[in-house]
Scaffold this motif. Structure first.
Motif, PDB file in Angstrom:
ATOM      1  N   UNK A  43       1.149  -1.544  -0.181  1.00  0.00           N
ATOM      2  CA  UNK A  43       0.502   0.131   0.249  1.00  0.00           C
ATOM      3  C   UNK A  43       0.826   1.402  -0.030  1.00  0.00           C
ATOM      4  N   UNK A  44       1.723   1.865   0.800  1.00  0.00           N
ATOM      5  CA  UNK A  44       3.227   2.318   1.035  1.00  0.00           C
ATOM      6  C   UNK A  44       3.526   2.609  -0.488  1.00  0.00           C
ATOM      7  N   UNK A  45       3.836   1.632  -1.031  1.00  0.00           N
ATOM      8  CA  UNK A  45       4.548   2.128  -2.806  1.00  0.00           C
ATOM      9  C   UNK A  45       3.149   2.165  -3.390  1.00  0.00           C
ATOM     10  N   UNK A  46       2.271   1.423  -3.624  1.00  0.00           N
ATOM     11  CA  UNK A  46       0.973   1.671  -4.521  1.00  0.00           C
ATOM     12  C   UNK A  46       0.785   3.122  -4.503  1.00  0.00           C
ATOM     13  N   UNK A  47       0.235   3.378  -2.876  1.00  0.00           N
ATOM     14  CA  UNK A  47      -0.321   5.363  -2.922  1.00  0.00           C
ATOM     15  C   UNK A  47       0.875   5.916  -3.096  1.00  0.00           C
ATOM     16  N   UNK A  48       2.651   6.130  -3.265  1.00  0.00           N
ATOM     17  CA  UNK A  48       3.638   6.746  -3.285  1.00  0.00           C
ATOM     18  C   UNK A  48       3.369   6.321  -5.575  1.00  0.00           C
ATOM     19  N   UNK A  49       2.890   5.730  -5.683  1.00  0.00           N
ATOM     20  CA  UNK A  49       3.433   5.261  -6.993  1.00  0.00           C
ATOM     21  C   UNK A  49       1.982   6.463  -7.569  1.00  0.00           C
ATOM     22  N   UNK A  50       0.819   6.536  -6.922  1.00  0.00           N
ATOM     23  CA  UNK A  50       0.310   7.314  -7.277  1.00  0.00           C
ATOM     24  C   UNK A  50      -0.643   8.965  -7.739  1.00  0.00           C
ATOM     25  N   UNK A  51       0.164   8.892  -6.330  1.00  0.00           N
ATOM     26  CA  UNK A  51       0.878  10.577  -5.916  1.00  0.00           C
ATOM     27  C   UNK A  51       2.270  11.032  -6.271  1.00  0.00           C
ATOM     28  N   UNK A  53       4.250   8.567  -8.826  1.00  0.00           N
ATOM     29  CA  UNK A  53       4.673   8.215 -10.001  1.00  0.00           C
ATOM     30  C   UNK A  53       4.674   8.669 -10.934  1.00  0.00           C
ATOM     31  N   UNK A  54       4.965   8.317 -12.241  1.00  0.00           N
ATOM     32  CA  UNK A  54       4.629   8.576 -13.138  1.00  0.00           C
ATOM     33  C   UNK A  54       4.297   8.287 -13.948  1.00  0.00           C
ATOM     34  N   UNK A  55       3.869   8.612 -15.338  1.00  0.00           N
ATOM     35  CA  UNK A  55       2.597   7.997 -16.015  1.00  0.00           C
ATOM     36  C   UNK A  55       2.185   6.306 -15.963  1.00  0.00           C
ATOM     37  N   UNK A  56       3.695   5.716 -16.530  1.00  0.00           N
ATOM     38  CA  UNK A  56       3.457   4.351 -16.303  1.00  0.00           C
ATOM     39  C   UNK A  56       3.104   4.084 -14.660  1.00  0.00           C
ATOM     40  N   UNK A  57       3.925   4.252 -13.393  1.00  0.00           N
ATOM     41  CA  UNK A  57       3.624   3.980 -12.226  1.00  0.00           C
ATOM     42  C   UNK A  57       2.282   3.736 -12.046  1.00  0.00           C
ATOM     43  N   UNK A  58       1.548   5.073 -12.532  1.00  0.00           N
ATOM     44  CA  UNK A  58      -0.077   5.309 -11.517  1.00  0.00           C
ATOM     45  C   UNK A  58      -0.872   4.715 -12.506  1.00  0.00           C
ATOM     46  N   UNK A  59      -0.009   4.214 -13.602  1.00  0.00           N
ATOM     47  CA  UNK A  59      -1.126   4.176 -14.734  1.00  0.00           C
ATOM     48  C   UNK A  59      -1.097   1.971 -13.684  1.00  0.00           C
TER      49      UNK A  59
END
Length: 239
Positions: A43-51, A53-59
């Motif tokens: 969840x920590x990495x997922x939230x960081x990716x959404x907030x 991260x770049x387009x690929x990580x957010x996607x």
């Protein structure tokens, strides 16, 4: 007479079911705790990716949370248990091993629960970080705080305060999901109740006791989360 029979049935002697039921309750908590911790890391990495991260990580994070929240948990456990076995067997085959290698039921269970709960952790943590006022961050930056110090002194404490109620709900969800890992052979609380019910032909009593043990676990968990909320909320202005 009925009370005597119940006490004998769930005694801690060699013929009683008290010790097996408590061991199964401990197994339930162990599977849930391991899955919850893994889900928290995801969840920590997922939230960081959404907030951040770049387009690929957010996607990727968006796809992960959408897919995992849309698939039944039991199906994820089956896919993980048998999929991991197939993958391990193929990898072992490259080194000359012949035959099917299955992942231990406990490991497969908590990994599957962790991956599923990670989707919920991601949304809870993301929402908590977004709830932190930008003014707090800007004020800390203005007085010369570095990014790590802002995270440690401002962002993490305030986000944790907002996240704890949601994290408590995720824990309750994970506890219930732990009952599903019995399909991998793990003798957790529901599985043990089934075994006792078949052996004694008294299913109502065993499932009632299992429900009471679940209620004890969730009650204690709820009190611990309430205490944690009270601790991190000290000094906060009530609205």
């Amino acid at each position: 007479m009925a009370d005597q029979t119940l006490l004998q049935l769930f005694s801690f002697g060699p013929d009683g079911w008290g010790a097996p039921m408590l061991r199964a309750a401990g197994m339930t908590v162990a599977v849930a705790a391991c899955g919850y911790l893994l889900g928290g890391v995801i969840g920590i990495f997922g939230a960081w990716a959404k907030l951040a991260g770049g387009r690929v990580l957010r996607g990727a994070a968006e796809t992960y949370t959408t897919v995992l929240r849309g698939i039944p948990d039991l199906l994820v456990i089956f896919l993980f248990y048998f999929g991991a076995g197939v993958a391990l067997s193929k990898i072992a085959g490259l080194f000359g091993h012949v035959g099917f290698i299955s992942l231990p039921g406990f490991v497969a269970g908590f990994l599957a629960i962790g991956i599923v709960s990670g989707a919920y952790h991601t949304e809870v943590i993301r929402a908590a970080v977004m709830a932190v006022s930008k003014g707090e961050i800007e004020a800390a930056t203005a007085i010369g705080m570095g990014r790590f110090l802002i995270f440690r002194r401002i962002l993490a404490p305030l986000a944790l305060r907002s996240a704890l109620p949601g994290l408590g709900n995720v824990w309750q969800l994970v506890l219930k999901e732990a009952a599903l890992v019995s399909v991998t052979g793990v003798v957790e609380l529901v599985r043990q109740a089934q075994m006792g019910a078949r052996s004694t032909r008294d299913p109502f009593t065993f499932f009632l006791v299992a429900a009471l043990l679940y209620l004890c676990i969730t009650t204690v968990s709820g009190l611990l989360f309430q205490a944690a909320e009270a601790r991190v909320g000290r000094g906060a202005r009530r609205t």
